[in-house]
Design a protein around this motif. Sequence first.
Motif, PDB file in Angstrom:
ATOM      1  N   LYS A  39       0.827  -1.196   0.000  1.00  0.00           N
ATOM      2  CA  LYS A  39       0.000   0.000   0.000  1.00  0.00           C
ATOM      3  C   LYS A  39       0.867   1.253   0.000  1.00  0.00           C
ATOM      4  CE  LYS A  39      -4.023  -2.016   2.286  1.00  0.00           C
ATOM      5  NZ  LYS A  39      -4.976  -1.900   3.412  1.00  0.00           N
ATOM      6  N   VAL A  40       0.322   2.287  -0.639  1.00  0.00           N
ATOM      7  CA  VAL A  40       1.013   3.575  -0.659  1.00  0.00           C
ATOM      8  C   VAL A  40       0.794   4.276   0.661  1.00  0.00           C
ATOM      9  CG1 VAL A  40       1.174   5.816  -1.808  1.00  0.00           C
ATOM     10  CG2 VAL A  40       0.719   3.749  -3.159  1.00  0.00           C
ATOM     11  N   ARG A  41       1.880   4.659   1.328  1.00  0.00           N
ATOM     12  CA  ARG A  41       1.762   5.352   2.598  1.00  0.00           C
ATOM     13  C   ARG A  41       1.707   6.850   2.396  1.00  0.00           C
ATOM     14  NH1 ARG A  41       6.202   2.116   6.368  1.00  0.00           N
ATOM     15  NH2 ARG A  41       5.219   0.023   6.176  1.00  0.00           N
ATOM     16  N   PRO A  42       0.772   7.525   3.036  1.00  0.00           N
ATOM     17  CA  PRO A  42       0.702   8.981   2.875  1.00  0.00           C
ATOM     18  C   PRO A  42       1.914   9.654   3.454  1.00  0.00           C
ATOM     19  CG  PRO A  42      -0.754   8.241   4.648  1.00  0.00           C
ATOM     20  CD  PRO A  42      -0.245   7.003   3.969  1.00  0.00           C
ATOM     21  N   LYS A  43       2.357  10.728   2.810  1.00  0.00           N
ATOM     22  CA  LYS A  43       3.526  11.461   3.284  1.00  0.00           C
ATOM     23  C   LYS A  43       3.176  12.291   4.512  1.00  0.00           C
ATOM     24  CE  LYS A  43       5.624  11.864  -1.306  1.00  0.00           C
ATOM     25  NZ  LYS A  43       6.145  12.801  -2.327  1.00  0.00           N
ATOM     26  N   ASN A  44       4.089  12.327   5.473  1.00  0.00           N
ATOM     27  CA  ASN A  44       3.898  13.136   6.664  1.00  0.00           C
ATOM     28  C   ASN A  44       4.229  14.586   6.381  1.00  0.00           C
ATOM     29  OD1 ASN A  44       3.217  10.834   8.152  1.00  0.00           O
ATOM     30  ND2 ASN A  44       5.393  10.414   8.631  1.00  0.00           N
ATOM     31  N   ASN A  45       3.361  15.489   6.828  1.00  0.00           N
ATOM     32  CA  ASN A  45       3.613  16.907   6.607  1.00  0.00           C
ATOM     33  C   ASN A  45       4.654  17.412   7.598  1.00  0.00           C
ATOM     34  OD1 ASN A  45       1.717  16.998   4.579  1.00  0.00           O
ATOM     35  ND2 ASN A  45      -0.003  17.420   6.014  1.00  0.00           N
TER      36      ASN A  45
END
Length: 245
Positions: free
Chosen positions: A239-245
């Motif tokens: 799964k693609v992990r969302p980038k942390n801001n």
Amino acid sequence: MAWPATCLLGSLQLAETPRVGPGELENKPGGPAGPPPQQGGRGVQVTGAAQLSAAPDRARVRVQVTSNKGTAAEAKDSVQRRLEYIAQSLRQSGVRDENRTITKELQRTSNVYHMEAEVCVIFNDFEKMQSVSNTLVEKLNSSISICSPQFYHTPECVEKLRREVCLSAVSNARQKAQDVCLLVGQSLGRPLMIKEEEMREWEDQGENNSGSPTIQQKIKSCTLHAASKVFATFEIKGKVRPKNN
């Protein structure tokens, strides 16, 4: 029917990619050494296609020079003067001597000597070819005859077309797999297998036009088209992990 260059063709399938277990490696003589591969890997299978074209990159032009005189010396001298002018015109236009060949033939009929020479010139610049031809016709008039150019592809040009259309088909297949993975929230991994399934080549059929075809019509009729279709399997990493801001 030709495949559009921008169209991605074929089916796609998300599947479990079979992996060889440690036991299977041990039971196979001559199996590869090292740690066993991971099991249960997933892959996406896609096909991709592309079509490209290449115009001819060379043209062969034949210039014929003839003379009929009472002596052999006069016939040869008449032809030689025009050959020297042709050679000078070609050099001034940047045509190298290795791209020019000359054949000569002397015959005698009754009391007349017939001298004939043919200059074969290879051009890679078609505008220069037309300019040289026009100059020779203008300066030498009816004393020479210029045959219609013959267009063709060098082996290097054909091989480049085949390579580029195959790479374009692979790129289309990878882009399709990438889009599928993004759609289902997965990440695309390395290619596991790529196979070219089909390669086709063809030339345009000449149009039935009345009169002599133009230079552009001849180039079009000699244009080479190539189409490639590939099958590829890519690894799915997860799964693609969302980038942390």
